[in-house]
Write an enzyme that holds these catalytic residues in place. Structure first.
Site, short mmCIF file in Angstrom:
data_model
loop_
_atom_site.label_atom_id
_atom_site.label_comp_id
_atom_site.label_asym_id
_atom_site.label_seq_id
_atom_site.Cartn_x
_atom_site.Cartn_y
_atom_site.Cartn_z
N ASP A 1 1.15 -1.24 -0.53
CA ASP A 1 -0.30 0.03 0.11
C ASP A 1 0.75 1.15 0.01
O ASP A 1 2.51 1.41 0.38
CB ASP A 1 -0.42 0.06 1.28
CG ASP A 1 -0.13 -0.55 2.52
OD1 ASP A 1 1.35 -0.33 2.29
OD2 ASP A 1 -0.91 -1.27 3.09
N ASN B 1 -6.72 -2.98 14.20
CA ASN B 1 -8.74 -2.78 13.94
C ASN B 1 -8.97 -3.23 12.73
O ASN B 1 -9.67 -4.08 13.04
CB ASN B 1 -8.52 -1.40 13.27
CG ASN B 1 -8.42 -0.89 12.25
OD1 ASN B 1 -7.11 -1.75 11.55
ND2 ASN B 1 -8.82 0.18 11.57
N HIS C 1 -7.03 -4.54 10.68
CA HIS C 1 -6.77 -4.29 8.73
C HIS C 1 -5.45 -5.22 8.13
O HIS C 1 -4.94 -5.45 9.72
CB HIS C 1 -6.98 -2.70 8.63
CG HIS C 1 -5.74 -2.41 8.44
ND1 HIS C 1 -5.66 -0.71 9.68
CD2 HIS C 1 -4.06 -2.33 8.79
CE1 HIS C 1 -4.50 -0.39 8.89
NE2 HIS C 1 -3.26 -1.39 9.25
N GLU D 1 -8.91 -1.99 5.12
CA GLU D 1 -10.34 -1.22 6.65
C GLU D 1 -11.40 -2.33 6.44
O GLU D 1 -12.34 -2.64 5.73
CB GLU D 1 -10.27 -0.37 6.98
CG GLU D 1 -9.15 0.66 6.17
CD GLU D 1 -7.73 1.97 7.76
OE1 GLU D 1 -8.59 -0.13 8.66
OE2 GLU D 1 -8.00 2.26 7.98
C1 GLP Z 1 -0.41 0.15 8.53
C2 GLP Z 1 0.16 -0.32 7.37
C3 GLP Z 1 0.36 -2.18 7.42
C4 GLP Z 1 0.48 -2.32 8.46
C5 GLP Z 1 -0.08 -1.74 9.88
C6 GLP Z 1 0.74 -2.35 11.48
O1 GLP Z 1 -1.47 0.97 8.88
N1 GLP Z 1 -0.73 0.05 6.14
O2 GLP Z 1 0.45 -2.71 6.71
O3 GLP Z 1 0.43 -3.88 9.13
O4 GLP Z 1 0.60 -0.66 9.49
O5 GLP Z 1 1.42 -0.92 11.65
P1 GLP Z 1 2.11 -1.50 12.86
O6 GLP Z 1 2.89 -2.87 12.70
O7 GLP Z 1 3.24 0.25 12.81
O8 GLP Z 1 1.55 -2.30 14.31
#
Ligand code: GLP
Length: 238
Positions: A44, A113, A115, A120
């Site tokens: 993304d 959440n 995702h 989302e």
């Molecule tokens: C972002 C990315 C996701 C990732 C998520 C979790 O939102 N788009 O691909 O998995 O963060 O982040 P973290 O590893 O900092 O909890």
């Protein structure tokens, strides 16, 4: 990569994979892995950020992995957050994945959440790469890249879809910390629902979860999980 030098990888951002990228850089330095034939697709990107913007996911990948391994720049694929025709950009990405022969190994993080990528929680999910509105919680979670100013976090992003994810031959989802434990438990034992996009991984036959003890703490009797859903085999918390 040793077994399959022309591996097609899909890669996440966030805090969770940083030690993993550090590890890949370290084993590359020791000449134990060669990235020269590997292809990567990131999951993304924020809308409105140029690849050169230090707050973009493209820049994150450069800092944490691409600068430290011998990936060929032409095999690095990214969604362009400043594409003028967003729909064409999404179609281009799906075509590029197909041309590469599909994703061999999809590495995912887990949003607090539920995702995956930027799919989302919603009433419905999109199968393919698409434009998405970011949840308030997701903008909060990403504020570190924006000098802690949530107002500066873009409101939308481009993301591969849930079908793109399930199309990968193998999937690894990484989650660490107690803050993810509730989501991990629902992802493994709960219903398959767009309200928790990661629950769709239960539909895939080759998923590994890489969890630390804190993230796995609500998974009692992890060894029994294959009875619950073959996709959800946790190797952690044992
Ligand atoms: C972002 C990315 C996701 C990732 C998520 C979790 O939102 N788009 O691909 O998995 O963060 O982040 P973290 O590893 O900092 O909890």
């Amino acid at each position: 990569m040793r077994a399959q030098p022309a591996l097609v990888l899909a890669l996440p951002t966030g805090r969770t994979p940083i030690p993993f990228y550090r590890y890949l850089a370290a084993i590359h330095r020791k000449k134990r892995v060669d990235f020269s034939r590997v292809t990567t697709f990131n999951l993304d990107e924020f809308v409105g950020l140029a690849p050169s913007d230090p707050r973009s996911y493209r820049a994150y990948m450069q800092r944490h992995l691409f600068d430290h391994v011998n990936l060929s720049p032409r095999r690095i694929h990214f969604l362009n957050g400043i594409a003028s025709d967003v729909e064409a950009e999404c179609r281009r990405y799906e075509r590029a994945i197909a041309r590469a022969g599909g994703v061999d190994l999809m590495i995912l993080g887990l949003g607090r959440n539920g995702h995956v990528g930027f799919n989302e929680p919603a009433r419905f999910l999109m199968a393919r790469t698409h434009l998405t509105r970011l949840a308030a919680a997701t903008r909060q979670a990403n504020r570190a890249l924006f000098g802690s100013r949530v107002a500066d976090v873009p409101r939308s992003a481009l993301s591969i879809g849930i079908g793109t994810i399930l199309g990968a031959r193998r999937i690894v989802l990484m989650a660490t910390g107690a803050g993810k434990s509730r989501c991990v438990e629902r992802m493994v034992n709960g219903p398959v629902t767009p309200e928790l996009p990661a629950s769709f991984l239960q539909l895939h036959a080759a998923v590994d979860l890489w969890l630390d003890g804190a993230a796995a703490r609500l998974l009692r009797g992890a060894r029994r999980l294959p009875e619950v859903g073959a996709a959800a085999q946790s190797r952690c918390g044992r």
